[in-house]
Design a protein around this motif. Structure first.
Motif, short mmCIF file in Angstrom:
data_model
loop_
_atom_site.label_atom_id
_atom_site.label_comp_id
_atom_site.label_asym_id
_atom_site.label_seq_id
_atom_site.Cartn_x
_atom_site.Cartn_y
_atom_site.Cartn_z
N ILE A 80 -62.79 -57.15 -72.12
CA ILE A 80 -61.89 -56.33 -71.23
C ILE A 80 -62.15 -56.26 -69.95
O ILE A 80 -63.25 -56.30 -69.20
N PRO A 81 -61.03 -56.44 -69.17
CA PRO A 81 -61.38 -56.50 -67.75
C PRO A 81 -62.08 -55.37 -67.00
O PRO A 81 -61.76 -54.32 -67.75
N LYS A 82 -62.76 -55.53 -65.83
CA LYS A 82 -63.44 -54.32 -65.45
C LYS A 82 -62.26 -53.18 -64.83
O LYS A 82 -61.45 -53.47 -64.34
N SER A 83 -62.55 -51.83 -65.34
CA SER A 83 -61.53 -51.20 -64.96
C SER A 83 -62.05 -49.83 -64.30
O SER A 83 -63.16 -49.39 -64.56
N VAL A 84 -61.51 -49.28 -63.15
CA VAL A 84 -62.20 -48.27 -62.58
C VAL A 84 -60.80 -47.27 -62.36
O VAL A 84 -59.76 -47.57 -62.43
N PRO A 85 -61.26 -45.91 -61.90
CA PRO A 85 -60.29 -44.85 -61.85
C PRO A 85 -59.46 -45.16 -60.59
O PRO A 85 -59.93 -45.81 -59.71
N ILE A 86 -58.35 -44.74 -60.72
CA ILE A 86 -57.15 -44.98 -59.81
C ILE A 86 -56.85 -43.51 -58.77
O ILE A 86 -56.67 -42.50 -59.66
N LYS A 87 -57.25 -43.40 -57.73
CA LYS A 87 -56.57 -42.10 -56.96
C LYS A 87 -56.03 -42.65 -55.95
O LYS A 87 -56.71 -43.05 -54.89
N PRO A 107 -56.98 -42.34 -65.22
CA PRO A 107 -58.60 -42.85 -65.24
C PRO A 107 -58.88 -44.27 -65.35
O PRO A 107 -60.18 -44.43 -65.58
N LYS A 108 -58.01 -45.12 -65.57
CA LYS A 108 -58.50 -46.59 -65.55
C LYS A 108 -57.55 -47.33 -64.89
O LYS A 108 -56.27 -46.90 -64.72
N SER A 109 -57.93 -48.55 -64.44
CA SER A 109 -56.88 -49.69 -63.81
C SER A 109 -56.45 -50.89 -64.60
O SER A 109 -55.76 -51.82 -64.38
N ALA A 110 -57.10 -50.89 -65.86
CA ALA A 110 -56.74 -51.88 -66.88
C ALA A 110 -56.31 -51.61 -68.24
O ALA A 110 -56.75 -50.58 -68.76
N TYR A 111 -55.17 -52.16 -68.45
CA TYR A 111 -54.55 -51.67 -69.71
C TYR A 111 -53.94 -52.96 -70.59
O TYR A 111 -53.74 -54.08 -69.98
N HIS A 112 -54.24 -52.60 -71.91
CA HIS A 112 -53.71 -54.03 -72.80
C HIS A 112 -52.29 -53.76 -72.85
O HIS A 112 -51.77 -52.70 -72.45
N LEU A 113 -51.39 -54.81 -73.32
CA LEU A 113 -49.91 -54.76 -73.42
C LEU A 113 -49.10 -53.70 -74.14
O LEU A 113 -48.12 -53.51 -74.05
N ASN A 132 -51.03 -49.29 -56.35
CA ASN A 132 -52.29 -49.79 -56.51
C ASN A 132 -52.09 -50.79 -57.53
O ASN A 132 -51.56 -50.51 -58.57
N GLU A 133 -53.08 -52.02 -57.49
CA GLU A 133 -52.99 -52.91 -58.50
C GLU A 133 -53.51 -52.50 -59.74
O GLU A 133 -54.56 -51.69 -59.89
N ILE A 134 -52.67 -52.88 -60.93
CA ILE A 134 -53.41 -52.63 -62.42
C ILE A 134 -53.41 -54.01 -63.07
O ILE A 134 -52.77 -55.09 -62.63
N ILE A 135 -54.22 -54.08 -64.13
CA ILE A 135 -54.55 -55.29 -64.68
C ILE A 135 -53.99 -55.20 -66.14
O ILE A 135 -54.29 -54.21 -66.81
N PHE A 136 -53.32 -55.88 -66.53
CA PHE A 136 -53.07 -56.20 -67.92
C PHE A 136 -53.54 -57.30 -68.66
O PHE A 136 -53.76 -58.47 -68.07
#
Length: 303
Positions: free
Chosen positions: A156-163, A179-185, A288-292
């Protein structure tokens, strides 16, 4: 799913992938036409059959060899000279001779295909097996059979909270948190928007997912932006201290995993963007960039 091709009465070439009965299917749209592609993953074995039928009416056709190539190619309509073979493997089917009816079975065992297939605005990543009948004093005869590659992310890619905050001193102070910046599809994006100060008359608030497709040619970098979806968060003026929950589903959106610097030329990145529109149609935004990433492979994927 055989693929037969006729070359001006010279011959017909058929390519069939075998042992695919239980494989998922990816439906893609290209040039306004739909194609059903079998889905493979990295290090899968690619098995199939090639069949060539010589046309009876023609005289003997001499060739200097027949080869089969499996390849993954990064292609761009912006600069065809910048197309890159990401992976490739060649098998010789026949040495120089006279073309005749022949059939060959082939296998590319545990072939490494680390990059997923991609069909974008100006750039694509395609995988296919291609038959080439080589000729000395005439154009080579070619036929290809395309398939799709999807890879599960084992990490799982590194995920950090977004504010993110939207603020104008003494007039506007809003933040939105996730609460996170990485999401599965197939994930659900959950978040919350908080109003601390809103003296500006806001009319609308929207959250959008923006895709940026970036391709670097020899001397220039091309960037294409596409809005994948837009969600209306608010219609009307907010109240100080108000907090609005945000919840939207990714499953039916036409998104792909994030791609980063494929062959040092190509990237696909996604951004979560907040838009505010006031009564004068002035727009404020933060992103803010998010990762899929891919957690599962659907049986039939029509995204």
């Amino acid at each position: 799913m055989s693929s037969f091709f006729s070359s001006k009465g010279i011959c017909t070439i058929g390519i069939e992938l075998t042992n695919v009965q239980d494989r998922p299917i990816k439906v893609i749209k290209r040039n306004k036409k739909k194609k059903n592609l079998y889905v493979f993953s990295s290090k899968d074995t690619i098995d199939g059959v090639v069949e060539i039928r010589a046309t009876k009416k023609r005289k003997k056709l001499e060739h200097i060899g027949i080869e089969l190539k499996l390849c993954g190619v990064l292609e761009s309509s912006l600069d065809s000279s910048a197309n890159i073979d990401l992976v490739s493997s060649v098998k010789k089917l026949a040495t120089a001779g006279t073309l005749s009816d022949r059939k060959w079975q082939f296998s590319f065992p545990e072939f490494n295909m680390p990059q997923e297939s991609y069909e974008g605005i100006n750039t694509s990543i395609r995988y296919y097996v291609k038959v080439t009948i080589k000729r000395n004093y005439a154009v080579n005869i070619k036929q290809e059979k395309e398939f799709c590659v999807m890879n599960l992310d084992t990490k799982i890619p590194k995920s950090v909270p977004i504010k993110m905050e939207v603020g104008i001193e003494d007039f506007l102070h809003i933040d939105f948190t996730f609460p996170k910046s990485a999401y599965h599809l197939n994930d659900v994006i959950l978040g919350r928007i908080n109003y601390y100060l809103a003296k500006i008359n806001l009319k609308h608030m929207q959250i959008a997912i923006i895709k940026r497709e970036i391709f670097r040619a020899s001397e220039e970098t091309f960037t294409e932006k596409q809005t994948m979806c837009t969600f209306e968060v608010m219609d009307g003026a907010p109240v100080k201290g108000e907090s609005i929950p945000v919840r939207f589903f990714l499953e039916n959106l036409n998104i792909t995993p994030t791609y980063r610097k494929i062959a040092k030329r190509f990237s696909v990145r996604y951004y979560l963007t907040l838009f505010l529109i006031d009564e004068r149609e002035k727009r404020y935004f933060k992103q803010n960039e998010i990762i899929f990433y891919r957690k599962s492979i659907p049986k039939i994927d029509e995204k």
